[in-house]
Structures are given as C-alpha cells and as structure tokens.
Design an enzyme around this catalytic site. Structure first.
Site, mmCIF file in Angstrom:
data_model
loop_
_atom_site.group_PDB
_atom_site.id
_atom_site.type_symbol
_atom_site.label_atom_id
_atom_site.label_comp_id
_atom_site.label_asym_id
_atom_site.label_seq_id
_atom_site.Cartn_x
_atom_site.Cartn_y
_atom_site.Cartn_z
ATOM 1 N N ASP A 193 0.791 -0.761 -0.075
ATOM 2 C CA ASP A 193 -0.572 -0.247 -0.094
ATOM 3 C C ASP A 193 1.026 1.057 0.148
ATOM 4 O OD1 ASP A 193 -2.888 1.091 0.158
ATOM 5 O OD2 ASP A 193 -2.167 2.426 2.043
ATOM 6 N N MET A 274 -7.785 5.630 2.923
ATOM 7 C CA MET A 274 -8.091 6.890 1.487
ATOM 8 C C MET A 274 -6.908 7.383 1.301
ATOM 9 S SD MET A 274 -11.012 8.030 1.925
ATOM 10 C CE MET A 274 -10.663 9.876 1.323
ATOM 11 N N ARG A 275 -5.702 6.330 1.331
ATOM 12 C CA ARG A 275 -4.585 6.692 0.308
ATOM 13 C C ARG A 275 -5.013 6.599 -0.942
ATOM 14 N NH1 ARG A 275 -1.031 3.744 2.731
ATOM 15 N NH2 ARG A 275 -0.088 5.400 4.257
ATOM 16 N N ALA A 276 -5.792 5.638 -1.600
ATOM 17 C CA ALA A 276 -5.945 5.436 -2.827
ATOM 18 C C ALA A 276 -6.709 6.585 -3.652
ATOM 19 C CB ALA A 276 -6.939 4.618 -2.740
#
Length: 671
Positions: A193, A274-276
């Site tokens: 990730d 929420m990193r995406a």
C-alpha cells in the site's frame, strides 16, 4: 563508472515509463511497484530514471542532504549556517535484499557512545536516499525487519535510530521504487500500500519490437558512451519536459467534478482506506502537468485509476491484480462533473504525446511503438508442467474446497531459520534471552552484560573520568528468541482409489488455506503427489500463492498408488531445500490410506523410504484415508516407520486440516 542505458531508448513498456515519469514530476505520488517476469527491462528503466531527475540543492558538507532553503532543524550535522549551499545530481540508492539493519538505517559507534557519551553516527542508505530514489530490486524477498524499517521511514519521512539510550533522528523522504517477480512470492500488504502506483510488465510478443530491443541492447553493450551520446538530445528533451511539468504542477486545477470521479471510483472498487483517493488525485494532477494542461480531465482520472488501484483492490493473494475497465468507464461516466472537470468532452482529441501515450517521450521515426498495457502474464504452471503417468482410470481434476483461515502451525523445538512468524527460533529480532561474545560484527548490544564484563577492569585500565572504559573484548551480543518461517510439505495420494476426488478437494482447500497463512507468516509450502507409476512435485516449495493456486486447480487424479515413489520424491525435495536453506525446518504431511501398489515389493520399499525421514528426525504426520468396514491399519504402520503420528480420514475436514497439524505437533511436544 558504467554508462547507464538511456531512459528514452527503452522499447515499449509505456505504462512503466509513464509511471516513473509521473513520480519524477510529482514525488508526492508515492513511488512505483513494478511487477513482471524476468528480463523485461524493469531494473534498466528504473536505473535510467535517475539521469532524468533534476539536480537538488543541498547544504554543503551535510551528510543528510538538507535543503538550504529549508534545512532540517534536527539534522545530526546541524545547525547549518545560511549561505553554504551547492547542487548535485539526484541520487538513486539501491537497497540490496540481503542488507543488514545497520546498513539501512546507519550505525552508532557503541564503544565511543559508552566511553565518551558522543553520538558518533555513520549514516545509512535511508540518509543517502533522502530527496532522491530508493530502489529495491526483488522487493518481495526483502526481510521482514527491513520492511518494517522502510514502512516507518515512508510513513514519517524520517529515520530513527534508538540504541542503548542513544537516539539519532534525520529526515528521510525518498521516492520508493521496487521491482518484483510474482512467481517468487507476494509482497506484504502494508508495504504494498506504500507504493503509490503499480504497473505490470511483460515481454512483447511482436517480433519487430523484440528485434529492436535486442538491437539496442547489443549496441549499448558494444559502445555504452557512443550509444548514450546518440540518445542525448532525446534525454535532454524529456529532462526539460520534467522541469516544465514541475513548474506547472502548482497551477493545475483539480475541480470538483474530477474529485467526485476519483472518490466514486475508489468506492466502486472497494479499496481500503483513503490513501488510494489521495494518490489518484496527485497522479491525475501530475498527468495534467505532464500533458502541459492546467485542468484535470476524465482521461487523467482514468489513467490514474489504472495505475493507482490494481494493487489496492486485492482482498487476498488469490485475487489477480487489475481493474475491470468496463466498470471503471461506467463509474466515470456516471459521476462525470457538470462543470466539465470530469467529463472530458471539451478535449475529444487528446494530445497523443499526453498521458495516454508512451510518457510523451521522443522516439525515432523508425522505432517500434509500445504496446500499451502489458499483456496478462500466464500463471506459472499453466502449461509446460510435466504430468505424471496416470495410466487407466484418470479422472478430471477435483476442484479445491473453499479456503479457510488456518490455525497456527508450529514445529517443535527451537530453530535458527529465516525470520518469520511461525515457530520458535533464535533470531536477530525478538525478546532478549541472554548474552554471548559477538561472532563477527556486533549488531545487538547487551548493555548490562557489557557493563558487567568491563566493570572489574576499570582500575587496571586507569579510569579517571565518569565514563566507563570499554574495550572490544567487553562487548556482549544479545541473544534473542523470536519466530521463524518453516516449510510445510504435503505428500498426497492422487491415485484413483475410493474417495480420491473428495480427498483431493479437501487437501487442495487446505493447501490453499495454508498458502494464505504462509503469505502472512512468511512460510514456504510444497506439494508432492503420487499416482500411476511415478511421483511429481506439483507445487515446489514456494510462497507464491498465485502460482500455487493455478497448479493446484489443475492437479489430476487416477491410476495406481506408488507410495514409495512419493516418499522418495518428498525426501529429495527436502534434501534440495536443505542445501538452499539449511536452517529452515520442515513438517511433512502424508495424505494416504497406506496402500502401495505397482512394482516389486511395493510395501517393503515404502517402509524403507519412510525410515529415511525417521532417521533424519523430520517432523511428520500421516492422514489415514482408508475407509470402509474393514481397515488394514496400513497408514498407522507407515506413521510408525516415519516416526510420526497417524490420524483417521474422519478427522480430516476442509476446515480442520490446519488445526489437525497443530494438534499433532502439540502431541509430539508433549511426548
């Protein structure tokens, strides 16, 4: 110093080049993970990128590459005087898979720290990579403790060294680029990730393009400097375009329509966290800047999704990476913004050198063009695998039972294998259990034992200051106990006897479940099958769950029962694995009814093969598959010759085989 292959001379691999260039434009994108088969220019393209990166301004003499316009107030070489600055090329630092912890984070001079109380710190690779590129080839093979350190540095933008009361902190913000071959195992989800983008690469199947690859490679090898000179103008043009895109980047407008599309896409593909969303927004903005635009369009959002989401939507290692592009297009169309930011209708004929092209790189007119996204790589074992001679009565492959969450397996005793999360072992990381004199370089100081060794000699050494006079002979290495990874080797009867399909279905489900567990615990799992007149290694010892799933799914059944051949093949697998990794301990699980047919004296031969395992002390268990009112007890006899334990087929269920192995191992410890 060798001349690197020019970035603009790489043939094809458009997505790979584009992903690297977007990170050069906006390092905040978060790096690139390159997945693909060997020999596909992964390392070549990454190493060539550093030559295109703009130079960085640094404080003169600072070992930690501080920015003179905003120096790190906590820099170990600080405080820095204003005005002392210079520039240098951006660095690409390579992290070897076998690097030590000290080489990655830096090392403290323990003797000076104890005797003089000074922080004599030698920077590591994390310091060298600050404001540059940190490249990890075969990143999926990186040891867990190094992965943990990378995760900490990537999350905090700083590296911390805490050792025996001495603390050092320095900034460490880098562009993380990794390459991997999925056949050699998957990457931990936490590190996966952390990569902003991912690309799949494969060799072209177009003869003309393959010819051009060979032609350029040979030309570079014959005259690296001359080949680089021929591509100098193209390199300079791309370098100038990167600089222009960086300058334009702050002016790019990410409208509400594009943001709405980004959020809807991430929600539609059910990515975690929420990193995406953040990575997609940064990537879409970088795509617009790379194309020379100040507005983010729908094609930018679409391309950003194809680069930022495939590795984040995998729920488990059996899920193939990638996106359903039809679903992506439907989502973008449904949530197209009314303000035009996400619609893309105002630019029906986008610049062919924009984000959809090969990174906008100049190519000679006669150069073959790239083939876009890499073609899906066939799973290992789909073809070309040797099949055992099944003889008459061969059945179609049984489908694996649904995978389940496996209970923890463990091998008895205390091992010294590779670090993992399985069985007890002496390791470099874990709880401290004692101290010893260091053998080689000191890595983990046992402070109390060191002080105790030095204390009796202080008067003889003429101690006159508060500091402790420490000699190298006083240093003591801490011994630690942690967890290791193991090899679980299944030896499975795949003959056509009663309930073979039911047995194979349950065993396949169990092996898949153990592979899932191995993915998390850094184990290896293997599968040997025997049927007809021979035995085959259906699944070589591996942590690659993708290859394992494909091979297990196509495993056939039928024919006679060459038990001795299966045991001898398993013994050979273990022998080879011991040569490769002598410290890794194994657990052998034999799934059979104990019958042996075919060839002269098959039962006696199987007994002799089983006694090889007993003589070597290999932990083993026999799952008795015999059924019916009359039972011969052959599996129990086989277990005795193996020096293991036997359990009945009734105890073997698709949701309990992992627990069964654990229970058997518990019985061995009790005995």
């Amino acid at each position: 110093m060798s001349t690197p292959f020019p970035f603009t001379a790489v043939v094809g691999q458009d997505d790979l080049r584009l992903a690297l260039l977007l990170n050069a434009v906006s390092p905040a994108v978060g790096g690139v993970l390159v997945r693909g088969e060997k020999g596909t220019a992964k390392s070549t393209a990454v190493r060539a990128l550093s030559a295109l990166m703009p130079e960085v301004d640094v404080v003169s003499g600072c070992r930690f590459s501080c920015d003179p316009h905003s120096p790190d107030p906590g820099c170990p070489d600080g405080p820095h005087e204003p005005g002392a600055s210079g520039s240098r090329p951006a660095r690409m630092v390579e992290l070897p898979v076998g690097a030590s912890e000290d080489r990655l984070v830096g090392a403290l001079d323990i003797e000076r720290a104890l005797a003089e109380g000074v922080k004599a710190f030698e920077p590591g690779l994390l310091a060298d990579a600050h404001r540059g590129i940190l490249y990890v080839d075969e990143v999926n093979l990186l040891h867990d403790h190094l992965v943990d350190l990378l995760l900490d540095a990537a999350a905090m933008g700083a590296s911390y060294v805490e050792r025996e009361g001495v603390s050092v902190r320095h900034a460490s913000k880098f562009l993380l680029v990794g390459t991997m071959n999925p056949e050699e195992g998957e990457l931990r989800p936490q590190l996966l990730d952390r990569f902003g983008l991912t690309v799949e690469v494969s060799a072209s199947r177009e003869p003309d393009q393959r010819v051009e690859v060979v032609r350029r490679r040979l030309a570079h090898d014959d005259d690296p400097a001359g080949f680089a000179a021929r591509w100098a103008d193209e390199e300079a043009a791309v370098r100038a375009r990167i600089v222009a895109a960086r300058e334009l980047l702050p002016s790019v407008r990410l409208g509400d329509g594009a943001l709405r599309q980004i959020a809807a896409t991430c929600a539609a593909f059910e990515v975690d966290g929420m990193r995406a969303d953040i990575v997609m927004a940064r990537t879409a903005t970088a795509l617009a800047a790379w194309a020379g635009r100040t507005d983010v369009l729908a094609e930018d959002v679409r391309q950003a999704a194809l680069l930022a989401l495939p590795h984040r939507r995998r729920r488990n290692p059996f899920d193939a990476p990638g996106l359903d592009e039809d679903k992506l297009d439907e989502t973008l169309e449904e949530f197209g913004g009314p303000d035009g930011d996400g619609g893309g209708d105002d630019d029906p004929d986008p610049d062919p050198d924009g984000p959809g092209g090969p990174g906008g790189q100049p190519e000679p007119d006669d150069a073959p063009q790239g083939d876009g996204d890499a073609a899906a790589r066939p799973e290992a074992g789909e073809s070309g695998e040797p099949q055992p001679s099944g003889g008459a009565g061969e059945q179609s492959p049984a489908r694996a039972a649904e995978p389940f969450r496996a209970k923890v397996l463990s091998v008895p005793g205390l091992g010294e294998g590779a670090a993992g999360r399985r069985s007890r072992a002496r390791t470099e990381h874990g709880r401290t259990t004692g101290a010893r004199r260091p053998q080689g370089a000191l890595t983990k100081l046992h402070l109390a034992a060191t002080v105790q060794a030095a204390a009796p000699h202080q008067r003889a050494r003429g101690r006159s200051s508060p500091g402790l006079v420490v000699r190298r002979d006083d240093l003591r290495q801490a011994t630690r106990e942690g967890r290791e990874g193991n090899l679980v080797l299944f030896v499975v009867d795949a003959s056509g006897s009663m309930a073979a399909r039911q047995r194979m279905s349950a065993v396949k489900g169990a092996v898949l479940s153990l592979l899932l567990d191995a993915y998390q615990r850094r184990d290896k799992v293997g599968l040997v099958t025997f049927r007809g007149s021979a035995a085959d290694v259906a699944l070589p010892p591996t942590s690659s769950v993708d290859a394992a799933a494909a091979r297990l799914e196509s495993l056939p059944t039928g024919g006679r029962t060459p038990l001795a051949a299966g045991l001898l093949r398993a013994h050979e697998v273990l022998r080879v694995e011991r040569l490769r990794d002598p410290a890794r301990r194994a657990l052998v699980v034999v799934v059979t009814d104990g019958r042996a047919t075919g060839g002269p004296e098959p039962v006696a031969l199987a007994g002799r093969a089983a006694r090889l395992f007993a003589a070597e002390g290999v932990a083993s268990v026999v799952v008795d598959c015999e059924s019916g009112p009359v039972r011969l007890g052959l599996a129990g006899r086989l277990a005795g010759e193996l020096g293991g334990t036997a359990v009945t087929l009734d105890e073997l269920r698709a949701d309990s085989i992992a627990g069964l192995v654990k229970d058997v191992q518990g019985n061995r410890r009790a005995a």
